[in-house]
Scaffold this motif. Structure first.
Motif, PDB file in Angstrom:
ATOM      1  N   THR A 194       0.816  -1.220   0.000  1.00 15.55           N
ATOM      2  CA  THR A 194       0.000   0.000   0.000  1.00 15.55           C
ATOM      3  C   THR A 194       0.845   1.264   0.000  1.00 15.55           C
ATOM      4  O   THR A 194       0.384   2.321  -0.429  1.00 15.55           O
ATOM      5  CB  THR A 194      -0.932   0.028   1.223  1.00 15.55           C
ATOM      6  N   ALA A 198       0.333   0.980   8.218  1.00 13.48           N
ATOM      7  CA  ALA A 198      -0.853   0.167   8.483  1.00 13.48           C
ATOM      8  C   ALA A 198      -1.666   0.791   9.605  1.00 13.48           C
ATOM      9  O   ALA A 198      -1.135   1.483  10.474  1.00 13.48           O
ATOM     10  CB  ALA A 198      -0.440  -1.247   8.856  1.00 13.48           C
ATOM     11  N   ASP A 199      -2.974   0.561   9.581  1.00  7.60           N
ATOM     12  CA  ASP A 199      -3.840   1.068  10.645  1.00  7.60           C
ATOM     13  C   ASP A 199      -4.621  -0.098  11.230  1.00  7.60           C
ATOM     14  O   ASP A 199      -4.272  -1.258  11.014  1.00  7.60           O
ATOM     15  CB  ASP A 199      -4.768   2.170  10.120  1.00  7.60           C
ATOM     16  N   GLN A 206      -7.631  -1.997   4.056  1.00 11.55           N
ATOM     17  CA  GLN A 206      -6.438  -1.175   3.831  1.00 11.55           C
ATOM     18  C   GLN A 206      -6.042  -1.210   2.352  1.00 11.55           C
ATOM     19  O   GLN A 206      -5.671  -0.187   1.769  1.00 11.55           O
ATOM     20  CB  GLN A 206      -5.301  -1.663   4.714  1.00 11.55           C
TER      21      GLN A 206
END
Length: 401
Positions: A194, A198-199, A206
């Motif tokens: 991505t 990251a969340d 995501q």
């Protein structure tokens, strides 16, 4: 498959068959998945299977005759009998199972995180959010540099830079810390794809955010990730196990898996399919493919030895793509008409990428991201078995002089 009355004169139970062959139940099921033995459903009990006495006796005889090292080496490494035992994935009767659960059914509802929890068999894993590392300084320049490199070559070095061995070394016996470390490795790989930190959202969300997908597209990616999570002892998972068997970290096992996945006979097949797809003339597809076949250039991504009736993973994805994406359907139907071969998961991933308008290389990324769950599962299982994988070679070179 015809259901059998359990006639004790002709059929024996799974327990009896395993005992006669001198193997575990898991190995017995692996024999079935590889077409070495046929399982017959027992009438009145869909959960049980029986085995013809004659078939079991014949296989047992073959095993006894094949105990010489040269025979063992030849039979184990080329679609033959399994080289080791595993309780992770079963391919049997044309179906794929993750720890006894049908992968296709799991893909209808489960997230990749939930499948990881199932395959890793780490009791504390479910407590962790899969949030990745903070991306290092200079990340933008690094991504710009590797943007000029095909993703199939860039993903491994990016992951090696971003990830850390952390809590996944062989010395780590605390399963809570091990689960957290494994989760961070998975998140680091997603961050490499991505390009973002990251969340706490689900991993498929995501990806959807990074690729600008709506809810329908996000759900299709979720299904693909789950269907790619594992596939028994494929080349990359076997590589991950070999790395883990040396007491290397889980991170190193993933790096080994990524290297093996990049080959054209494995995850790199997606790139071969992309190239072939660009050359297809849909206005005269049958004639074009017939000429290609006559020239020895078969459209890649069709036929799988473990799925004689067609890859169930590909079917599950293509069913959701076909109503609005006729090119994939036309290619699949033409190839099946001309060769009798059905599309595999690699073809379905490329079809999904084109259908959703994802970036080039996204099919390989989805494959790698999903399969990383399986690599970790195999590395953990091999670590628990505590045995170095060291096959012997069949020497065919010059005699010592």
């Amino acid at each position: 498959m015809t259901k059998q009355h359990f006639d004790k004169s002709r059929f024996i139970s799974a327990e009896q068959a395993a005992e006669q062959l001198g193997v575990s139940r898991a190995t017995l099921y692996a024999y079935v998945s590889r077409g070495l033995l046929r399982a017959h459903p027992v009438e009145g009990d869909s959960r049980r299977h029986c085995y013809a006495r004659d078939d079991v006796a014949e296989l047992a005889g073959k095993r006894r005759r094949g105990r010489k090292p040269v025979d063992i080496a030849k039979s184990t490494l080329d679609w033959g009998m399994p080289v080791l035992e595993s309780g992770i994935t079963l391919i049997c009767d044309g179906q794929l199972y993750y720890r006894g659960k049908r992968a296709v059914e799991l893909s209808e509802r489960a997230s990749l995180e939930e499948v990881a929890s199932l395959l890793w068999d780490l009791p504390d894993f479910g407590r962790f959010d899969i949030s990745g590392p903070v991306l290092p300084d200079g990340w933008s320049q690094l991504k710009n540099h590797y943007a000029k490199v095909p993703v199939i070559e860039a993903l491994l070095p990016l992951f090696a830079i971003v990830s850390e061995d952390g809590e996944t070394g062989i010395w780590q016996q605390d399963e809570t810390r091990l689960a957290a470390g494994a989760a961070r490795l998975l998140a680091a790989l997603f961050a490499c794809v991505t390009g973002q930190d990251a969340d706490h959202h689900p991993l498929h969300m995501q990806l959807a955010r990074a690729w600008g997908l709506d809810a329908v597209g996000a759900d299709l990616v979720r299904r693909a990730l789950v269907l790619c999570a594992d596939h028994e002892l494929n080349a990359s998972s076997f590589t991950a196990r070999c790395v883990a068997s040396t007491e290397a970290s889980l991170r190193m096992a993933i790096i080994g898996g990524l290297a093996a996945l990049s080959g054209g006979l494995h995850g790199g097949m997606t790139e071969r399919i992309e190239t072939a797809w660009q050359a297809v003339d849909s206005r005269d597809m049958t004639q074009y493919m017939r000429r290609q076949l006559a020239a020895g250039a078969e459209f890649p991504g069709f036929g799988h030895p473990l799925y004689p009736a067609g890859d169930v993973r590909a079917k599950a994805l293509l069913t959701l793509i076909r109503p609005e994406f006729h090119v994939a359907d036309d290619i699949a139907e033409t190839m099946t008409l001309l060769t009798g071969k059905a599309p595999g998961i690699d073809f379905a991933l490329v079809a999904m990428r084109r259908y959703l308008g994802l970036p080039e290389g996204a099919a390989f990324c989805v494959f790698a991201l999903g399969r990383a769950v399986g690599w970790i599962a195999h590395a953990l299982e091999q670590r628990r078995q505590g045995q170095l994988i060291r096959p012997r070679a069949v020497y065919v070179g010059r005699d010592p002089g």
